[in-house]
Design a protein around this motif. Structure first.
Motif, PDB file in Angstrom:
ATOM      1  N   GLU A   1      34.106  42.975  39.949  1.00  0.00           N
ATOM      2  CA  GLU A   1      33.691  41.447  39.867  1.00  0.00           C
ATOM      3  C   GLU A   1      32.281  41.129  39.734  1.00  0.00           C
ATOM      4  O   GLU A   1      31.518  41.758  40.566  1.00  0.00           O
ATOM      5  CB  GLU A   1      34.185  40.829  41.335  1.00  0.00           C
ATOM      6  CG  GLU A   1      35.507  40.663  41.334  1.00  0.00           C
ATOM      7  CD  GLU A   1      36.108  39.830  42.498  1.00  0.00           C
ATOM      8  OE1 GLU A   1      35.494  38.947  42.884  1.00  0.00           O
ATOM      9  OE2 GLU A   1      36.973  40.449  43.461  1.00  0.00           O
ATOM     10  N   TYR A   2      32.029  40.322  38.849  1.00  0.00           N
ATOM     11  CA  TYR A   2      30.472  40.058  38.672  1.00  0.00           C
ATOM     12  C   TYR A   2      30.061  38.586  38.998  1.00  0.00           C
ATOM     13  O   TYR A   2      30.970  37.718  39.228  1.00  0.00           O
ATOM     14  CB  TYR A   2      30.254  40.143  36.925  1.00  0.00           C
ATOM     15  CG  TYR A   2      30.134  41.385  36.540  1.00  0.00           C
ATOM     16  CD1 TYR A   2      28.781  41.975  36.541  1.00  0.00           C
ATOM     17  CD2 TYR A   2      31.125  42.115  36.155  1.00  0.00           C
ATOM     18  CE1 TYR A   2      28.700  43.351  36.096  1.00  0.00           C
ATOM     19  CE2 TYR A   2      31.112  43.368  35.627  1.00  0.00           C
ATOM     20  CZ  TYR A   2      29.683  44.062  35.701  1.00  0.00           C
ATOM     21  OH  TYR A   2      29.554  45.228  35.116  1.00  0.00           O
ATOM     22  N   VAL A   3      28.944  38.637  39.742  1.00  0.00           N
ATOM     23  CA  VAL A   3      28.320  37.100  40.189  1.00  0.00           C
ATOM     24  C   VAL A   3      27.150  36.932  39.317  1.00  0.00           C
ATOM     25  O   VAL A   3      26.376  37.863  39.204  1.00  0.00           O
ATOM     26  CB  VAL A   3      28.341  37.349  41.408  1.00  0.00           C
ATOM     27  CG1 VAL A   3      27.123  36.154  41.921  1.00  0.00           C
ATOM     28  CG2 VAL A   3      29.611  37.218  42.296  1.00  0.00           C
TER      29      VAL A   3
ATOM     30  N   THR B   1      35.984  36.337  36.635  1.00  0.00           N
ATOM     31  CA  THR B   1      35.535  35.029  36.012  1.00  0.00           C
ATOM     32  C   THR B   1      36.559  34.413  35.563  1.00  0.00           C
ATOM     33  O   THR B   1      37.673  34.840  35.360  1.00  0.00           O
ATOM     34  CB  THR B   1      34.410  35.343  34.955  1.00  0.00           C
ATOM     35  OG1 THR B   1      35.107  36.150  34.021  1.00  0.00           O
ATOM     36  CG2 THR B   1      33.097  36.133  35.597  1.00  0.00           C
TER      37      THR B   1
ATOM     38  N   HIS C   1      33.204  29.490  38.014  1.00  0.00           N
ATOM     39  CA  HIS C   1      34.239  30.712  38.175  1.00  0.00           C
ATOM     40  C   HIS C   1      34.727  31.096  39.409  1.00  0.00           C
ATOM     41  O   HIS C   1      34.430  32.113  40.083  1.00  0.00           O
ATOM     42  CB  HIS C   1      33.418  31.972  37.655  1.00  0.00           C
ATOM     43  CG  HIS C   1      33.066  31.652  36.150  1.00  0.00           C
ATOM     44  ND1 HIS C   1      33.867  31.855  35.253  1.00  0.00           N
ATOM     45  CD2 HIS C   1      31.843  30.972  35.709  1.00  0.00           C
ATOM     46  CE1 HIS C   1      33.177  31.289  33.925  1.00  0.00           C
ATOM     47  NE2 HIS C   1      32.146  30.818  34.211  1.00  0.00           N
TER      48      HIS C   1
ATOM     49  N   THR D   1      36.999  31.922  42.501  1.00  0.00           N
ATOM     50  CA  THR D   1      38.228  33.107  42.889  1.00  0.00           C
ATOM     51  C   THR D   1      39.684  31.976  43.272  1.00  0.00           C
ATOM     52  O   THR D   1      40.644  32.557  42.502  1.00  0.00           O
ATOM     53  CB  THR D   1      37.901  33.747  44.052  1.00  0.00           C
ATOM     54  OG1 THR D   1      36.885  34.168  43.994  1.00  0.00           O
ATOM     55  CG2 THR D   1      39.210  34.869  44.651  1.00  0.00           C
TER      56      THR D   1
ATOM     57  N   HIS E   1      32.302  33.097  41.335  1.00  0.00           N
ATOM     58  CA  HIS E   1      31.353  34.070  40.565  1.00  0.00           C
ATOM     59  C   HIS E   1      30.005  33.455  39.992  1.00  0.00           C
ATOM     60  O   HIS E   1      29.675  34.118  39.201  1.00  0.00           O
ATOM     61  CB  HIS E   1      32.242  34.777  39.805  1.00  0.00           C
ATOM     62  CG  HIS E   1      33.495  35.360  40.407  1.00  0.00           C
ATOM     63  ND1 HIS E   1      34.468  34.665  40.725  1.00  0.00           N
ATOM     64  CD2 HIS E   1      33.618  36.661  40.774  1.00  0.00           C
ATOM     65  CE1 HIS E   1      35.418  35.717  41.544  1.00  0.00           C
ATOM     66  NE2 HIS E   1      34.767  36.758  41.312  1.00  0.00           N
TER      67      HIS E   1
ATOM     68  N   LYS F   1      29.363  41.716  42.391  1.00  0.00           N
ATOM     69  CA  LYS F   1      29.607  40.834  43.442  1.00  0.00           C
ATOM     70  C   LYS F   1      28.709  41.115  44.669  1.00  0.00           C
ATOM     71  O   LYS F   1      27.901  40.378  45.275  1.00  0.00           O
ATOM     72  CB  LYS F   1      31.152  40.439  43.730  1.00  0.00           C
ATOM     73  CG  LYS F   1      31.173  39.250  44.561  1.00  0.00           C
ATOM     74  CD  LYS F   1      32.877  39.008  44.914  1.00  0.00           C
ATOM     75  CE  LYS F   1      33.177  38.012  45.957  1.00  0.00           C
ATOM     76  NZ  LYS F   1      34.436  37.689  46.103  1.00  0.00           N
TER      77      LYS F   1
END
Ligand code: SF4
Ligand code: SF4
Lengths: 262, 210
Positions: free
Chosen positions: A5-7, A101, A79, A81, A195, A165
């Protein structure tokens, strides 16, 4: 599929409102510019549009002591969850990517506009001509290629950064320490975590068009978690009861020459 | 039981039957396209109709037909379906459908169950039409109105869909001899004596055989 997971962290305390991100977004996503109106603000266009997926909001703000501050906030899809837009989308056009995302596939979109009103951040925009909805996809194509989103790449001050994340949440709270606690981390405590996160210099309530407690609307939860399954359950249960009635009581036969029926 | 012309009674006129089938047809079409729009597992229905986008528009147009049919049906049947005091007694005894009863109040044209079905369709039909109109262009409405329209639409579909199944059962195999009321419009005299005795008596007194 491997899921990292990217933030994307938006540190508003570092933003100078150069709008490089706004332009980079348009350029990378090949979105046209449309003529807008001058409303007496640097904010342009006045709001998100189908062709403008990210926007710097300019807000003049005076705090309780009368100190004037110019607040800049880069607006766009958060984005989520628990994404209300995905929950209501009938076509699968909106979906979670392997980065956590929220992607959008316009080929599938049927222009029902359900996502537009469901989104707690008022993000998706409908294009009358194509009958499709548009919004930021956090440069899914670039992320897949191991590259930063166009906006992050363009940012000259370091206000925009992206990472895993965990790393970004840590970065956000470290930054809060640097600011002597004079700031707010926004995004990790609702809709399952977004995100895109902010470091805000003021209380969230101060900002234009920023919900303080965003959540999947109650109407969406009722609709999708209760009424939707019960449509089939209800019809099925009634059909089952009718079948039982037929087997146990049998059909309601007509009685000749009998008044009143049975 | 003989079904010759002498022994049958005309219980509906052609206009009633056309209105009924317009309402039922558009309702069912909306129901099935609606299920296709709401459930991935029912995706075969939109697929047969040329895709989700096409199904969306067919759902909307069928909804417009439903709205007009509903308005006409309301005007046409509201008097026949007005409640009377005896209806409570009929309901209290389950209309004789659930257990044995001896003193069901004699029914005029429609029994209390049919009346209830009618009013449920009217009320939730109005709700489903109004919420559907909002969903057609949700951006023209305040966001709260738009959001709740989706929930109301789904709730109304649940209610109408479930009552439809009851109606289907009671109008066909649950009550042999009833379905003709909506095809030829003629039911047997014995059927009338069972299902609408007071109406039959009035009719025998008043008008010549039809
Ligand atoms: S901000 Fe709105 S459009 Fe973006 S993921 Fe959340 S609900 Fe969807
Ligand atoms: S407008 Fe398109 S993206 Fe939005 S919910 Fe409908 S089908 Fe999905």
């Amino acid at each position: 599929m491997e899921k990292t997971e990217y933030v994307k962290l938006i540190d508003t305390t570092k933003c100078t409102a150069c709008r490089g991100c706004q332009v980079a977004c348009k350029q990378w996503n090949e979105m046209p510019a449309l003529r807008t109106r001058n409303l007496g603000s640097y904010q342009n266009p006045p709001d998100l549009q189908w062709n403008t997926w990210t926007l710097i909001r300019f807000q003049e703000y005076a705090n309780k002591n009368g100190d004037f501050k110019w607040l800049f906030r880069k607006d766009g899809c958060m984005h989520c969850t628990e994404a209300a837009c995905i929950k209501v989308c009938p076509s699968g056009a909106l979906y979670h990517t392997e980065f956590g995302t929220v992607g959008i596939n316009q080929k599938l979109c049927i222009g029902c506009k359900a996502c537009v009103s469901a989104c707690p951040f008022d993000v998706p925009r409908f294009n009358q001509e194509t009958e499709k909805v548009y919004k930021c996809d956090l440069c899914y194509d670039r992320l897949k290629d191991g590259q930063q989103p166009a906006c992050v790449l363009s940012c000259p001050t370091g206000a925009l950064t992206i990472g895993t994340k965990e790393a970004m949440i840590e970065t956000a709270y470290q930054r809060l320490d640097q600011l002597d606690g004079k700031g707010v981390v926004y995004g990790d405590k609702f809709v399952g975590g977004t995100h895109v996160m902010y470091i805000l210099s003021e209380d969230p309530a101060v900002y234009d068009k920023l919900p303080v407690k965003p959540r999947v609307p109650a109407s969406v939860i009722l609709w999708k978690n209760l009424f939707k399954p019960f449509t089939l359950i209800g019809m099925g249960a009634v059909a089952g009861m009718a079948a039982l009635h037929y087997l146990i009581k049998g059909p309601h036969e007509v009685h000749e020459n009998k008044q009143g029926g049975e | 039981m003989s079904d010759t012309l002498q022994n049958t009674v005309r219980v509906t006129d052609p206009i009633e039957r056309i209105a009924h089938w317009l309402l039922a047809g558009s309702c069912l079409f909306c129901l099935f396209t609606g299920l296709g729009l709401m459930f991935r597992t029912w995706g075969f229905i939109p697929a047969l109709l040329g895709g989700l986008y096409a199904a969306k528009w067919m759902h909307i147009f069928s909804g417009v037909v439903f709205a007009f049919a509903l308005a006409y049906a309301f005007v046409m049947w509201k008097k026949d379906c007005a409640f009377e005091t005896d209806d409570a007694k009929w309901i209290a005894q389950g209309g004789g459908y659930l257990w044995k009863t001896d003193n069901l109040p004699p029914v005029y044209k429609y029994n209390a169950g049919q009346k209830l079905f009618f009013w449920f369709v009217v009320v939730f039909g109005v709700l489903i039409v109004l919420s559907g109109l909002v969903m057609w262009n949700p951006l023209a409405f305040p966001v709260a109105v738009a959001r709740w329209s989706y929930a109301i639409h789904a709730l109304s579909a649940l209610v109408i869909g479930s009552f439809f199944v009851v109606h289907l059962y009671l109008g066909t195999i649950g009550n042999p001899g009833t379905f003709q009321a909506m095809t030829t419009g003629r039911c047997s005299r014995a059927w009338c004596e069972t299902h609408c005795p007071r109406w039959l008596a009035d009719r025998d007194k008043g008008s010549p055989t039809t």
